[in-house]
Scaffold this active site. Structure first.
Site, PDB file in Angstrom:
ATOM      1  NE  ARG A 172      -6.308  -2.308   1.147  1.00  0.00           N
ATOM      2  CZ  ARG A 172      -7.158  -1.370   1.551  1.00  0.00           C
ATOM      3  NH1 ARG A 172      -7.752  -0.611   0.655  1.00  0.00           N
ATOM      4  NH2 ARG A 172      -7.413  -1.187   2.832  1.00  0.00           N
ATOM      5  CD  GLN A 196      -1.168  -0.264   3.705  1.00  0.00           C
ATOM      6  OE1 GLN A 196      -1.563   0.690   4.367  1.00  0.00           O
ATOM      7  NE2 GLN A 196      -1.557  -1.504   3.949  1.00  0.00           N
ATOM      8  CG  HIS A 228      -0.637   5.971   3.188  1.00  0.00           C
ATOM      9  ND1 HIS A 228      -1.751   5.176   3.229  1.00  0.00           N
ATOM     10  CD2 HIS A 228       0.293   5.372   3.971  1.00  0.00           C
ATOM     11  CE1 HIS A 228      -1.510   4.132   4.023  1.00  0.00           C
ATOM     12  NE2 HIS A 228      -0.277   4.235   4.476  1.00  0.00           N
ATOM     13  CD  GLU A 268       2.131   4.332   7.628  1.00  0.00           C
ATOM     14  OE1 GLU A 268       2.529   3.168   7.442  1.00  0.00           O
ATOM     15  OE2 GLU A 268       0.941   4.683   7.471  1.00  0.00           O
ATOM     16  CG  HIS A 306       4.249   1.131   3.391  1.00  0.00           C
ATOM     17  ND1 HIS A 306       3.697   2.240   2.788  1.00  0.00           N
ATOM     18  CD2 HIS A 306       3.437   0.864   4.449  1.00  0.00           C
ATOM     19  CE1 HIS A 306       2.625   2.627   3.448  1.00  0.00           C
ATOM     20  NE2 HIS A 306       2.435   1.806   4.465  1.00  0.00           N
TER      21      HIS A 306
END
Length: 406
Positions: free
Chosen positions: A288, A103, A105, A140, A269
């Site tokens: 994804r 996935q 972002h 993140e 990742h």
């Protein structure tokens, strides 16, 4: 509730049950028996999908709603001015017994553009075909509590030719860069796009061929043997999934407890296994790329991904006394670890914004400037509004402190 006398709040948090989760890691942290279902994540924060709850004004209230009603007191002026009347970070305990999907972002501009476009097209926010569920990016950080493995970012150009050798047969042969071809972001993008565009029969043939090459490579040793081993495991879980092949292109990273990894937006990742503390910008935008039965939006994924080869550098904590800071460029969050000694209380006057404190080992008391205390045991967490002011922590054990990165 009077705005000038904001207490701290014990959090009631929700456990998310996903197929890749652990049946005992989160349960053990919370002092419970192993679960009948896989428990993947414990969420702490004010995300609309699973907000924590607090006791406020004699009743139980979602933290997201309390922040909306008391934004200035709960968040503080700088946080509200930058991010609006919302908590900009989400803290999690992540427990992976099996690999997560590949996935990525979006960055802020991509998230806003995609969100507005789907709104204009009339796609419901909760529709399965929806890609952008909010207008925010999601950098993140994962900090390992146990040995932790991850795949992240495309390997440096010097490492890719050996990986290409595993792909250079069958349907993958024509896609692999050759000889004097420059291995750069454009070359990696063409390869990944070509892999995702293969017809189902060609995908299965390619994956089968690569898996056989990985069997031999895993036995031969060398630096690529570990990646080949992961590919074999992924194939057992997702047979025929082209994500098994794409995963070989990614850096494989191992973290020991206390080590951390920062993932900026746009990096492909997958967390493979382990338990960690994860903090992120509060967003639900996920694109994804494989290793999942869920929808893969190939065109949008290719637009979002950063294909530049990347040399991963784990985040080295910066220690100040008993507190270790995991610094990142993300303005939405900052994570630190406090290794508390019973003989030496910890105190802060450095309040950047709202905070969440999680206890992962031992027990402690959080004491605010007025002397009011909140008890904190293993698995428990406390929300500290900005207007609570300075506070101290007494006790022993290990705690994680999450706040904004401004």
């Amino acid at each position: 509730m009077q705005e000038h006398a904001i207490p701290m709040f014990s959090l009631e948090n929700r456990v998310q049950e996903y197929a890749w989760g652990s049946r005992d890691a989160i349960a053990t942290l919370l002092g419970q028996r192993p679960s009948d279902k896989p428990q993947a994540e414990l969420w702490m924060g004010a995300h609309p999908a699973a907000s924590s709850c607090i006791e406020l004004d004699g009743g139980r209230e979602r933290l997201i709603d309390a922040i909306s009603r008391h934004a200035d007191a709960f968040l503080g002026g700088p946080t509200r001015e930058r991010f609006g009347a919302r908590l900009p970070f989400l803290l999690k305990v992540l427990a992976a017994d099996q690999p997560l999907s590949l996935q990525a972002h979006p960055d802020e501009a991509q998230a806003r553009r995609g969100f507005d476009a789907e709104n204009a097209a009339g796609v419901p926010v909760d529709a399965p075909e929806r890609t952008y569920r909010d207008p925010h990016h999601k950098p993140e950080l994962i900090c390992a509590l146990t040995p932790f493995d991850a795949l992240c970012g495309f390997r440096p150009a010097t490492a890719l030719p050996e990986v290409f050798g595993l792909l250079a047969r069958g349907p993958g042969d024509a896609l692999v860069p050759r000889g004097a071809d420059v291995i750069d972001a454009a070359a990696v993008a063409r390869l990944v796009q070509g892999l995702l565009a293969l017809e189902p029969a060609a995908r299965r043939e390619l994956v089968s061929s690569v898996v056989e090459a990985c069997r031999a490579r895993a036995q031969a040793g060398g630096w690529l043997a570990r990646a080949a081993g992961w590919a074999l495991r992924l194939h057992e879980l997702y047979p025929g999934d082209v994500g098994v092949v794409i995963a070989l292109l990614l850096n494989d990273v191992h973290l020991e407890p206390g080590e951390a990894l920062y993932l900026p937006p746009r990096r492909l990742h997958a967390y493979v296994q382990g338990v960690g503390i994860e903090i992120m910008a509060s967003s639900d935008n996920v694109l994804r790329g494989g290793l999942t039965p869920k929808r893969v939006n190939v065109d949008e994924l290719v637009r979002v991904l950063d294909f530049a080869p990347w040399r991963v550098e784990p985040v080295v904590p910066r220690q100040v006394g008993v507190e270790s800071f995991y610094d990142t460029p993300a303005p939405e969050f900052r994570l630190s670890r406090i290794d508390l000694d019973a003989a030496v209380p910890w105190r802060t006057d450095d309040r950047r914004g709202p905070e969440i404190v999680l206890c992962t080992r031992g027990q402690a008391s959080l004491v605010d400037a007025r002397g009011a205390a909140r008890e904190l045991r293993q698995g428990g967490s406390i929300f500290v509004p900005f207007s609570s002011g300075s506070y101290a922590i007494e006790g022993h054990g290990q705690l994680f402190r999450a706040t904004v990165g401004l």
